[in-house]
Design a protein around this motif. Structure first.
Motif, PDB file in Angstrom:
ATOM      1  N   ASN A 318       0.765  -0.945   0.139  1.00 43.46           N
ATOM      2  CA  ASN A 318      -0.058  -0.013   0.172  1.00 43.46           C
ATOM      3  C   ASN A 318       0.733   1.256   0.038  1.00 43.46           C
ATOM      4  O   ASN A 318       1.662   1.424   1.019  1.00 43.46           O
ATOM      5  N   TRP A 319       0.922   1.880  -0.985  1.00 46.55           N
ATOM      6  CA  TRP A 319       1.685   3.121  -1.305  1.00 46.55           C
ATOM      7  C   TRP A 319       1.807   3.946   0.050  1.00 46.55           C
ATOM      8  O   TRP A 319       2.625   4.610   0.516  1.00 46.55           O
ATOM      9  N   PRO A 320       0.553   4.690   0.313  1.00 50.48           N
ATOM     10  CA  PRO A 320       0.505   5.523   1.422  1.00 50.48           C
ATOM     11  C   PRO A 320       0.830   4.892   2.712  1.00 50.48           C
ATOM     12  O   PRO A 320       1.469   5.754   3.519  1.00 50.48           O
ATOM     13  N   PHE A 321       0.679   3.755   2.695  1.00 54.39           N
ATOM     14  CA  PHE A 321       1.028   3.112   4.194  1.00 54.39           C
ATOM     15  C   PHE A 321       2.523   3.161   4.259  1.00 54.39           C
ATOM     16  O   PHE A 321       3.130   3.343   5.432  1.00 54.39           O
ATOM     17  N   ASN A 322       3.369   3.034   3.344  1.00 54.89           N
ATOM     18  CA  ASN A 322       4.817   2.836   3.308  1.00 54.89           C
ATOM     19  C   ASN A 322       5.149   4.344   3.530  1.00 54.89           C
ATOM     20  O   ASN A 322       6.136   4.485   4.345  1.00 54.89           O
TER      21      ASN A 322
END
Length: 457
Positions: A318-322
């Motif tokens: 998950n891009w935003p989670f990273n």
């Protein structure tokens, strides 16, 4: 691996495949043609990243029970709850009561209408707190979307806390959310996203004074033209520059902690994130890592995987989670945006900022990789004198083998294209230049200028 339909993406950052998105929005134009009118036409597409980070920016929103903190790093906190709610965690089955407060951004009118929006944030959520981000957009036909949940997030996973999660099944027959990306269902129709607003809901256990602190909330709207091939840019200012980014292999973690996306073989995103975190001198403490089996090498990679894991997506990509994970470390920021060329990447590298790129390709499309993938993350850490890409590729058999040199034209094509063919000849989506950028709260003048040149402030 995701099967959710989306015009751009079939995979977020999956394991290697060896076969290679309260108050009304501002009025929108009533005709589809408005999607192309009044904006700047660019053959390489349009990208608009907008963030709320300063005291005046946060104060310009509409808070209900929230308060803006001043100081060196302004942010938003829960001050006086406006109500309580019961949340049943779909991943634990536990129902708990939470106090909450909200903040609503001003409407952001995109300078160029978009087909996709990705929301990202930087925050701290002590145990017993969590946050939810939502997005609502106005369409070019004069209608607007419902509120879409773009993430329910907590930095930890202590007993009694919620599990961080995206939300499936969100759509209105005009757009849909694929894990972390709001996308127009049919860009060819001319329908576009012309403005949006963001909503934060901060939660805490009742009767406590705990609060999340949100330092950055941003969204990237883009309209990248559909293309199977992207012409290579000419080498520029970054040629001959290489950053000393630590090298970590995801492959040496095969079989470790399979509850987090089947173990290390699928950990390209958190492994890449960890490399860049350590480049900036950040990382977990020995106490943070005490849970990891002491026989495992590079336990910080295991830690990154655990703390980026999306329990709905069932993966660490998950891009935003990273980006949010990166920003849990002292005075570090993380954003998700798009770049239009390797020339922009060169500008960042020359200023001392590595980037994490997302791409998909057949083995035959990237010489020297030795594999094909439906979705993979790696770090761009430099450029040769001839302008080829120096990448720290976590899909390597050992840490020593992580640094690779990839041909400029090949790398640029697989990263920037939006359409591709898989090994069966079927049309699949590409990521269109997505990247993560991690950088200090107080970057150098050169770094701030480089970030501003790609729209990040």
């Amino acid at each position: 691996m995701s099967s959710r339909p989306t015009p751009r993406r079939t995979v977020l950052a999956a394991a290697l495949a060896v076969t290679a998105a309260a108050s009304p929005l501002s009025s929108a134009p009533s005709a589809f043609a408005a999607a192309r009118g009044g904006g700047r036409e660019r053959p390489d597409g349009t990208v608009d990243y907008r963030a709320w980070t300063t005291f005046p920016q946060w104060a310009g929103g509409r808070g209900a029970g929230t308060r803006v903190l001043g100081g060196d790093r302004p942010g938003l906190v829960l001050d006086r709850p406006i109500g309580t709610l019961e949340y049943t965690d779909p991943h634990t089955g536990t129902t708990a009561r939470w106090e909450y407060a909200t903040w609503l951004s001003p409407v952001r009118t995109l300078p160029d209408p978009a087909t996709e929006i990705v929301v990202s944030w930087n925050a701290r959520t002590p145990a017993g707190t969590w946050l939810q981000t939502e997005l609502r957009t106005a369409y070019s036909d004069g209608t607007r979307s419902p509120w879409y949940v773009m993430g329910r997030w907590t930095s930890g996973d202590a007993a009694g806390d919620i599990r961080r999660t995206s939300v499936d099944g969100q759509g209105d027959k005009k757009s849909n959310v694929s894990t972390d990306t709001l996308a127009v269902d049919d860009p060819a129709s001319g329908l576009r996203l012309v403005s949006y607003e963001l909503r934060l809901t901060l939660h805490r256990r009742p009767g406590t004074r705990l609060t999340p602190t949100v330092w950055r909330l941003g969204a990237m709207g883009s309209d990248i033209p559909d293309r199977f091939t992207v012409p290579a840019s000419r080498p520029g200012e970054g040629a001959g520059h290489k950053l000393r980014v630590p090298r970590y292999s995801q492959e040496i973690h095969k079989g470790q902690y399979p509850e987090y996306d089947n173990g290390g073989e699928a950990w390209c995103s958190p492994t890449s994130s960890q490399m860049v975190l350590e480049y900036w001198g950040r990382g977990p403490t020995a106490e943070d890592l005490a849970w990891v089996d002491p026989s495992y090498a590079d336990p910080q990679v295991c830690h990154a995987a655990r703390h980026t894991y999306d329990y709905q997506y069932k993966g660490c990509g998950n891009w935003p989670f990273n980006a949010a994970y990166a920003a849990t470390y002292h005075d570090l920021q993380g954003v998700v945006t798009r770049l239009r060329s390797l020339g922009e990447a060169e500008r960042l590298v020359k200023a001392g900022i590595p980037l994490i790129t997302s791409q998909s390709f057949l083995a035959s499309e990237l010489d020297g990789a030795g594999y094909g993938t439906a979705g993979h993350l790696m770090c761009v850490v430099g450029f040769t004198e001839d302008g080829d890409v120096i990448a720290n590729d976590p899909a390597s058999p050992s840490n020593a083998a992580v640094e690779r040199v990839y041909k400029r034209g090949q790398f640029e094509n697989i990263w920037l294209r939006t359409k591709r063919h898989n090994a069966q000849g079927e049309v699949r989506s590409g990521t269109g230049g997505i990247c993560y950028l991690y950088f200090p709260v107080r970057p150098t003048t050169r770094q701030a200028r480089a970030l501003a040149s790609v729209g990040v402030r």
